[in-house]
Design an enzyme around this catalytic site. Structure first.
Site, PDB file in Angstrom:
ATOM      1  N   TYR A 142     -21.736  28.206  26.982  1.00  0.00           N
ATOM      2  CA  TYR A 142     -21.838  29.648  26.767  1.00  0.00           C
ATOM      3  C   TYR A 142     -20.814  30.414  27.604  1.00  0.00           C
ATOM      4  O   TYR A 142     -20.609  31.608  27.399  1.00  0.00           O
ATOM      5  CB  TYR A 142     -23.251  30.162  27.092  1.00  0.00           C
ATOM      6  CG  TYR A 142     -24.319  29.654  26.150  1.00  0.00           C
ATOM      7  CD1 TYR A 142     -23.994  29.143  24.894  1.00  0.00           C
ATOM      8  CD2 TYR A 142     -25.657  29.676  26.507  1.00  0.00           C
ATOM      9  CE1 TYR A 142     -24.961  28.668  24.035  1.00  0.00           C
ATOM     10  CE2 TYR A 142     -26.638  29.212  25.646  1.00  0.00           C
ATOM     11  CZ  TYR A 142     -26.281  28.701  24.408  1.00  0.00           C
ATOM     12  OH  TYR A 142     -27.253  28.236  23.552  1.00  0.00           O
ATOM     13  N   LYS A 192     -25.909  14.428  26.462  1.00  0.00           N
ATOM     14  CA  LYS A 192     -25.433  13.593  25.351  1.00  0.00           C
ATOM     15  C   LYS A 192     -24.272  12.759  25.890  1.00  0.00           C
ATOM     16  O   LYS A 192     -23.117  12.914  25.465  1.00  0.00           O
ATOM     17  CB  LYS A 192     -24.988  14.482  24.187  1.00  0.00           C
ATOM     18  CG  LYS A 192     -26.123  15.202  23.493  1.00  0.00           C
ATOM     19  CD  LYS A 192     -26.848  14.322  22.482  1.00  0.00           C
ATOM     20  CE  LYS A 192     -25.981  14.073  21.275  1.00  0.00           C
ATOM     21  NZ  LYS A 192     -26.623  13.130  20.331  1.00  0.00           N
ATOM     22  N   ASP A 225     -31.043  14.701  22.033  1.00  0.00           N
ATOM     23  CA  ASP A 225     -31.647  14.679  20.693  1.00  0.00           C
ATOM     24  C   ASP A 225     -32.910  13.812  20.691  1.00  0.00           C
ATOM     25  O   ASP A 225     -33.942  14.191  20.128  1.00  0.00           O
ATOM     26  CB  ASP A 225     -30.637  14.212  19.632  1.00  0.00           C
ATOM     27  CG  ASP A 225     -29.922  12.921  20.012  1.00  0.00           C
ATOM     28  OD1 ASP A 225     -29.925  12.561  21.213  1.00  0.00           O
ATOM     29  OD2 ASP A 225     -29.352  12.262  19.125  1.00  0.00           O
ATOM     30  N   ASP A 249     -31.546  25.661  26.308  1.00  0.00           N
ATOM     31  CA  ASP A 249     -31.912  26.802  25.469  1.00  0.00           C
ATOM     32  C   ASP A 249     -32.801  26.325  24.323  1.00  0.00           C
ATOM     33  O   ASP A 249     -33.880  26.879  24.056  1.00  0.00           O
ATOM     34  CB  ASP A 249     -30.601  27.408  24.925  1.00  0.00           C
ATOM     35  CG  ASP A 249     -30.783  28.811  24.387  1.00  0.00           C
ATOM     36  OD1 ASP A 249     -31.914  29.313  24.409  1.00  0.00           O
ATOM     37  OD2 ASP A 249     -29.781  29.396  23.926  1.00  0.00           O
ATOM     38  N   ASP A 253     -37.222  26.370  24.208  1.00  0.00           N
ATOM     39  CA  ASP A 253     -37.900  27.124  23.141  1.00  0.00           C
ATOM     40  C   ASP A 253     -38.818  26.208  22.328  1.00  0.00           C
ATOM     41  O   ASP A 253     -39.923  26.604  21.954  1.00  0.00           O
ATOM     42  CB  ASP A 253     -36.879  27.786  22.208  1.00  0.00           C
ATOM     43  CG  ASP A 253     -36.499  29.179  22.702  1.00  0.00           C
ATOM     44  OD1 ASP A 253     -36.848  29.518  23.849  1.00  0.00           O
ATOM     45  OD2 ASP A 253     -35.851  29.928  21.949  1.00  0.00           O
TER      46      ASP A 253
END
Ligand code: NAD
Length: 368
Positions: A142, A192, A225, A249, A253
């Site tokens: 970001y 990852k 993942d 993020d 959530d």
């Protein structure tokens, strides 16, 4: 000893409504537990824009840097949708996070027994769930450069860059290990590393910090993942999860929804220790300003109240008092008190924001 200082930035929409209930809880601690805070209030978001033409003034920013902790309600609303990006209410919040350098975002996902049927997962998968996601908040994709949309030939190309320095990884890893020591002593780090060099470095640094400083904590690694799948399959296998800004993020959530309503979710954002040993800190509910219900006395104040419980635990070293407040919330829910967002398909009569505040105070009274 001087009372610890708290800056309340209630913000917009339901922010002031839910924060009013937190003010009552803070007063209760002063009256009944001799735990006094030096509380000041100021404006942020649309409220600050209306008064000063900016979503956060330099004076408010300076105050936030000085206090022991900031409590924030929520920012935003339809009145501000057409403002220039730099003046939008959310910029006030981002400025606080950035200038206070709040690099560790703590998002608990805790399932209160009385609300276990609210989850989209089966009761036995979520009942008693208590996990903490630590998301790196100030770096990663970001913020990384280069970024932008460029044109090459007759094609537009969107670019963002995932970039993590060793020290950025190390400091958030330390936050996660420290937290785990106060909980069930387990950290699972997610990245990852199979496809991203930043993930390879992330894993190496987390391993190094673990070996050198936290070998007493149980550490595991998971690709993000696979972690997402495990969170939905059997979330109770986790204690503390530490991950980067982007994965955090998404994962926080997803984890939040394991537990039901947005009106129940607190958060903390912590930075480096200040001169007095307390971390730079801002506590806020996960939800936004909920313009659809603002001003109607319908908002659930529990997320904001639980954010204050996190402040008690992480800024003021009052873990027992934090547990008292969390237990009071649990008792109130067990008694069946429900704001509108907590009514299931079977319906029922909702109570108002202030009635939920009354119920929590009554449960606190009953606890002493
Ligand atoms: P939201 O979280 O404000 O609301 C989403 C839904 O959840 C709404 O239906 C709302 O009524 C409900 N809800 C939220 N909190 C509740 C509570 N405490 N009790 C009962 N119901 C609750 O998200 P949104 O509608 O996408 O955004 C509204 C505004 O808030 C936007 O301007 C957005 O930018 C802003 N926002 C701010 C923050 C923040 O301040 N941290 C976070 C998210 C969104």
């Amino acid at each position: 000893m001087t009372a610890p200082s708290l800056l309340i930035l209630a913000g917009d929409g339901i922010g002031p409504e839910v924060m009013a209930q937190v003010r009552r809880v803070i007063s209760w601690y002063g009256d009944r537990r001799g735990l006094n805070f030096d509380v000041s209030e100021d404006l942020v978001g649309g409220a600050a824009y209306d008064a000063h033409g900016v979503p956060l003034t330099d004076e408010t920013m300076a105050k936030a840097q000085e206090v022991d902790a900031v409590l924030l309600g929520a920012v935003g609303g339809p009145n501000y949708d057409d403002l220039d990006f730099s003046l939008k209410p959310e910029r006030g919040l981002l400025r606080l996070r950035k200038e206070m350098d709040l690099f560790a975002n703590l998002r608990p996902a805790q399932c209160f027994d009385a609300l276990a049927d609210f989850s989209s997962l089966k009761r036995d998968v979520v009942a008693g769930l208590d996990i903490m996601i630590v998301r790196e908040l100030t770096s990663g994709i970001y913020f990384g450069e280069p970024r932008g949309i460029i044109t090459e030939g007759n094609e537009r190309i969107g670019i963002n860059t995932q970039r993590y320095t060793e020290s950025e990884i190390a400091r958030v890893a330390r936050s996660a290990f420290e937290l785990a020591r106060r909980r069930s002593n387990k950290v699972c780090s997610m990245e990852k590393a199979n496809v991203m060099e930043s993930g390879v470095l992330w894993r190496k640094v987390v391993n190094e910090i673990h070996a050198a400083e936290y070998s007493d904590v149980e550490l595991s690694h998971m690709y993000a993942d696979a972690g997402a799948m495990q969170l939905c399959r059997w979330p109770k296998q986790f204690d503390v999860i530490v991950t980067d800004n982007l994965f955090g993020d998404l994962l926080s959530d997803a984890a939040a929804m394991l537990t039901g309503s947005l009106g129940m979710l607190p958060s903390a954002s912590l930075g480096a220790p200040m001169a007095n040993g307390r971390p730079k800190a801002m506590y806020e509910p996960v939800h936004g300003s909920a313009p659809d219900i603002a001003g109607q006395g319908k908002a659930n104040p529990i997320a904001c109240i639980l954010s204050f419980a996190m402040a008690l635990r992480y800024s003021f070293d009052e873990g027992e008092e934090a547990t008292r407040l969390e237990s009071a919330v649990e008792a109130v829910l067990a008694q069946g008190a429900r704001t509108a967002d907590l009514l299931g398909p079977e319906g029922g009569t909702p109570i108002s924001t202030s009635e939920m505040g009354d119920a929590v105070l009554a449960a606190l009274d009953a606890s002493v």
